[in-house]
Scaffold this motif. Sequence first.
Motif, PDB file in Angstrom:
ATOM      1  N   LEU A  33       7.582   1.755  -5.193  1.00  0.00           N
ATOM      2  CA  LEU A  33       7.843   2.331  -3.870  1.00  0.00           C
ATOM      3  C   LEU A  33       9.190   1.869  -3.318  1.00  0.00           C
ATOM      4  O   LEU A  33       9.392   0.683  -3.050  1.00  0.00           O
ATOM      5  N   THR A  38      11.645  -2.723   0.245  1.00  0.00           N
ATOM      6  CA  THR A  38      10.174  -2.666   0.363  1.00  0.00           C
ATOM      7  C   THR A  38       9.560  -3.879  -0.333  1.00  0.00           C
ATOM      8  O   THR A  38      10.195  -4.522  -1.180  1.00  0.00           O
ATOM      9  N   TYR A  39       8.308  -4.130  -0.012  1.00  0.00           N
ATOM     10  CA  TYR A  39       7.555  -5.155  -0.733  1.00  0.00           C
ATOM     11  C   TYR A  39       7.336  -4.688  -2.179  1.00  0.00           C
ATOM     12  O   TYR A  39       7.307  -5.496  -3.098  1.00  0.00           O
ATOM     13  N   ILE A  63       3.668   6.381  -2.311  1.00  0.00           N
ATOM     14  CA  ILE A  63       2.767   5.873  -3.347  1.00  0.00           C
ATOM     15  C   ILE A  63       2.316   7.016  -4.250  1.00  0.00           C
ATOM     16  O   ILE A  63       2.298   6.891  -5.477  1.00  0.00           O
ATOM     17  N   PRO A  77       0.575  -1.041  -4.796  1.00  0.00           N
ATOM     18  CA  PRO A  77      -0.124  -2.040  -3.960  1.00  0.00           C
ATOM     19  C   PRO A  77      -1.613  -1.715  -3.964  1.00  0.00           C
ATOM     20  O   PRO A  77      -1.986  -0.558  -3.774  1.00  0.00           O
ATOM     21  N   ASN A  80      -4.977  -5.779   0.568  1.00  0.00           N
ATOM     22  CA  ASN A  80      -4.306  -6.742   1.441  1.00  0.00           C
ATOM     23  C   ASN A  80      -5.335  -7.651   2.114  1.00  0.00           C
ATOM     24  O   ASN A  80      -6.444  -7.220   2.427  1.00  0.00           O
ATOM     25  N   VAL A  86      -5.656  -0.416  -0.246  1.00  0.00           N
ATOM     26  CA  VAL A  86      -4.571   0.531   0.056  1.00  0.00           C
ATOM     27  C   VAL A  86      -5.094   1.918  -0.345  1.00  0.00           C
ATOM     28  O   VAL A  86      -5.201   2.242  -1.535  1.00  0.00           O
ATOM     29  N   ILE A 124       3.090 -11.688   2.403  1.00  0.00           N
ATOM     30  CA  ILE A 124       3.588 -10.598   3.255  1.00  0.00           C
ATOM     31  C   ILE A 124       3.789 -11.094   4.680  1.00  0.00           C
ATOM     32  O   ILE A 124       2.844 -11.609   5.311  1.00  0.00           O
ATOM     33  N   HIS A 145       4.679   1.575   7.531  1.00  0.00           N
ATOM     34  CA  HIS A 145       3.613   1.961   6.604  1.00  0.00           C
ATOM     35  C   HIS A 145       2.278   1.653   7.281  1.00  0.00           C
ATOM     36  O   HIS A 145       2.153   0.652   7.999  1.00  0.00           O
ATOM     37  N   GLN A 147      -0.332   0.311   6.279  1.00  0.00           N
ATOM     38  CA  GLN A 147      -0.820  -1.042   6.016  1.00  0.00           C
ATOM     39  C   GLN A 147      -0.166  -2.059   6.954  1.00  0.00           C
ATOM     40  O   GLN A 147      -0.841  -2.928   7.500  1.00  0.00           O
ATOM     41  N   ALA A 148       1.150  -1.960   7.147  1.00  0.00           N
ATOM     42  CA  ALA A 148       1.865  -2.923   8.003  1.00  0.00           C
ATOM     43  C   ALA A 148       1.395  -2.773   9.453  1.00  0.00           C
ATOM     44  O   ALA A 148       1.205  -3.778  10.166  1.00  0.00           O
ATOM     45  N   GLN A 151      -2.145  -4.298   9.541  1.00  0.00           N
ATOM     46  CA  GLN A 151      -2.102  -5.761   9.449  1.00  0.00           C
ATOM     47  C   GLN A 151      -1.613  -6.383  10.768  1.00  0.00           C
ATOM     48  O   GLN A 151      -1.913  -7.531  11.066  1.00  0.00           O
ATOM     49  N   SER A 170       6.773   4.098   3.746  1.00  0.00           N
ATOM     50  CA  SER A 170       7.082   2.710   3.358  1.00  0.00           C
ATOM     51  C   SER A 170       7.643   1.961   4.556  1.00  0.00           C
ATOM     52  O   SER A 170       8.162   2.576   5.505  1.00  0.00           O
ATOM     53  N   THR A 171       7.582   0.629   4.498  1.00  0.00           N
ATOM     54  CA  THR A 171       8.098  -0.208   5.594  1.00  0.00           C
ATOM     55  C   THR A 171       9.625  -0.096   5.688  1.00  0.00           C
ATOM     56  O   THR A 171      10.172   0.102   6.768  1.00  0.00           O
ATOM     57  N   PHE A 224      -0.499  -6.538  -5.878  1.00  0.00           N
ATOM     58  CA  PHE A 224       0.083  -5.390  -6.586  1.00  0.00           C
ATOM     59  C   PHE A 224      -0.448  -5.370  -8.012  1.00  0.00           C
ATOM     60  O   PHE A 224      -0.655  -6.428  -8.621  1.00  0.00           O
TER      61      PHE A 224
HETATM   62  O1  LIG Z   1       5.987  -0.261   2.447  1.00  0.00           O
HETATM   63  C1  LIG Z   1       6.188  -1.186   1.653  1.00  0.00           C
HETATM   64  O2  LIG Z   1       7.147  -1.975   1.757  1.00  0.00           O
HETATM   65  C2  LIG Z   1       5.269  -1.362   0.543  1.00  0.00           C
HETATM   66  O3  LIG Z   1       5.625  -1.940  -0.453  1.00  0.00           O
HETATM   67  C3  LIG Z   1       3.856  -0.835   0.686  1.00  0.00           C
HETATM   68  C4  LIG Z   1       2.878  -1.845   1.274  1.00  0.00           C
HETATM   69  C5  LIG Z   1       1.407  -1.343   1.101  1.00  0.00           C
HETATM   70  O4  LIG Z   1       1.166  -0.213   0.728  1.00  0.00           O
HETATM   71  O5  LIG Z   1       0.519  -2.151   1.377  1.00  0.00           O
HETATM   72  C6  LIG Z   1       2.983  -3.116   0.525  1.00  0.00           C
HETATM   73  C7  LIG Z   1       2.829  -4.305   1.122  1.00  0.00           C
HETATM   74  C8  LIG Z   1       2.513  -4.434   2.561  1.00  0.00           C
HETATM   75  O6  LIG Z   1       1.133  -4.622   2.647  1.00  0.00           O
HETATM   76  C9  LIG Z   1       2.856  -3.213   3.326  1.00  0.00           C
HETATM   77  C10 LIG Z   1       3.091  -2.038   2.710  1.00  0.00           C
END
Ligand SMILES: O=C(O)C(=O)C[C@]1(C(=O)O)C=C[C@@H](O)C=C1
Length: 348
Positions: A33, A38-39, A63, A77, A80, A86, A124, A145, A147-148, A151, A170-171, A224
């Motif tokens: 990604l 990005t992570y 993704i 990913p 979390n 995810v 993270i 994203h 997820q972010a 969280q 993505s973040t 991951f």
């Molecule tokens: O958006 C990003 O930077 C990612 O790599 C995706 C992603 C995810 O899908 O969980 C990965 C890690 C973090 O939890 C936040 C986002």
Amino acid sequence: MTDDHAISRNGGSPTKQAKLNSGKDDRLTMAYLGPPGTYGEMAAAAFKSCYNVDIDLVPCPSISAIWERTANFHVLPLENTIHGGVTETLDCLLSNLNPFTEDESSIEKVKRKRRIVADLALPISHCLVVRKGTRKEDIRWIRSHEQALGQSSKYLKTQYPGVKLKTWPSTAGAAVTLLSPSDEDLAEGPGAALCAKAAAKLYQNELDILFEGTQGISDNYTRFILLSDSKTSSTHTPSSIPNPNPTEFYILPAASDIIPFLQSSQIRNIHTRPTPTSSSAQQTEEVNSSGEVWKYREERFPTLYFIEVDQQSIKGDVAVKRNEEGENKEWALGKASWRVTDTQLKAI
Ligand SMILES: O=C(O)C(=O)C[C@]1(C(=O)O)C=C[C@@H](O)C=C1
């Protein structure tokens, strides 16, 4: 590295994509990604560092675009600490259980052959970033994203009640949207993004970090997974230490399919996802006492199960069952037989 927006507009550079699709190029490729920061990029770099051969990193705009991309390796990913599974990744993995069709395209065949081979747990921590000069009280929306945002939900509820939350694939991509805002964003007023510090640093001339650690806890990890096809994994061995206690992954079409695993092994994890088009829905119904047709849960809420099992604990029964019933009953999705350790991650 390719610009993310160029990929989302064009689907990647035509020459590179043609080579990836033709399979004639000998260079190994790893889809992950993007854009930079990005992570997912950090995870891909870590997996790549475990191979003694050069691997081209291929950034993808989402993704699901990673899943659709032809490559030797795929970095996704999975789960979390705070926000759980995810969903987009689980839906990609579970799509492998779709019924096989005669006229299946070549990419569908390729996707079925992918298996999980390794994993890692990435620490993270999210930053709240704004365009230089934007103050906390100016912020009208926050993008990241899913997820972010999930969280960071406690932080966002207390610090930014009433602020609109917007999702992005993505973040780092969310941070990039602050650099050249769309007309819609401008009309809504100043915004912010949640991203990794690495993304904030890439744009430090344009962006300011207003807060670090929006997820609230320090022990926050995203796991991951690395997937590859059997040909790639048989010809390329990583230099990393094998996982002393590997886990295996399965997709199961019905809750009752979990029973043999419960009896014969230690289940480490179960994720469930709805599958409205799933063939697993049972077509059974009965009339209840008030004359109403009662549809079974499976029919109205068809579900697939993604389970992770401790390989060392698997006793004979499950192994036998696997051979007897084959892939119609359950789908083996591979094994995390090696792992990027925390020490290796710190060194990258
Ligand atoms: O958006 C990003 O930077 C990612 O790599 C995706 C992603 C995810 O899908 O969980 C990965 C890690 C973090 O939890 C936040 C986002």
